[in-house]
Scaffold this motif. Structure first.
Motif, PDB file in Angstrom:
ATOM      1  N   GLU A   1      -7.962  -6.224   7.036  1.00 39.95           N
ATOM      2  CA  GLU A   1      -7.270  -6.608   5.807  1.00 39.95           C
ATOM      3  C   GLU A   1      -5.905  -5.953   5.704  1.00 39.95           C
ATOM      4  N   ILE A   2      -5.005  -6.665   5.037  1.00 44.47           N
ATOM      5  CA  ILE A   2      -3.665  -6.165   4.761  1.00 44.47           C
ATOM      6  C   ILE A   2      -3.376  -6.406   3.281  1.00 44.47           C
ATOM      7  N   VAL A   3      -2.688  -5.459   2.670  1.00 48.14           N
ATOM      8  CA  VAL A   3      -2.330  -5.557   1.260  1.00 48.14           C
ATOM      9  C   VAL A   3      -0.844  -5.852   1.153  1.00 48.14           C
ATOM     10  N   LEU A   4      -0.497  -6.867   0.391  1.00 55.15           N
ATOM     11  CA  LEU A   4       0.888  -7.102   0.015  1.00 55.15           C
ATOM     12  C   LEU A   4       0.996  -6.566  -1.405  1.00 55.15           C
ATOM     13  N   ALA A   5       1.732  -5.458  -1.548  1.00 57.37           N
ATOM     14  CA  ALA A   5       1.745  -4.708  -2.797  1.00 57.37           C
ATOM     15  C   ALA A   5       3.035  -4.898  -3.572  1.00 57.37           C
TER      16      ALA A   5
END
Length: 137
Positions: A25-29
């Motif tokens: 998973e990757i978070v775009l914050a």
């Protein structure tokens, strides 16, 4: 310089996207998210909005088709008088059902993500988690 790669994606972000495997998973914050204190790998994309980065990322990998909700959003806290219109953009871009998570559950999941991308996004509650799918092409 490379052909066919969205110019918004930095070499560092491209490297991370390539390193990620199925179900990582990757978070775009957004700009308010505590990205530095919550990340194992932090990628800076200051000055860029999440919808633009989201579109570019999804040109390079699919979302996980083995789960019901391959993306997640942070629920609005009770008492906050906010209606995140950016969520509609995300639904149009991802074309999937997105999970709604309580704030602190979202933070804990973000801490386990492969990477967090810190953006200049100003919209409130604009954070999104993406689960990478199988690249078969």
């Amino acid at each position: 310089m490379l052909k066919g790669i969205p110019s918004i994606l930095s070499p560092e972000l491209l490297k991370v996207l390539a390193e990620m495997g199925h179900s990582d998973e990757i978070v775009l914050a957004d700009g308010n998210f505590p990205a530095a204190s919550h990340s194992q790998k932090l990628i800076r994309c200051d000055g860029h909005d999440i919808p633009d980065i989201l579109e570019a990322v999804l040109e390079l990998f699919p979302l996980d088709s083995y789960v019901e909700q391959p993306g997640a959003l942070m629920k609005v806290e009770s008492g906050d008088n906010v209606t995140p219109t950016i969520w509609e953009d995300y639904k149009k871009i991802t074309k999937v059902d997105l999970e709604m998570m309580d704030r602190f559950d979202f933070y804990e999941r973000a801490k386990k993500a492969y990477a967090i991308v810190a953006t200049g996004e100003r919209a409130l509650y604009a954070n999104i988690i993406l689960k990478k799918g199988v690249v078969s092409e």
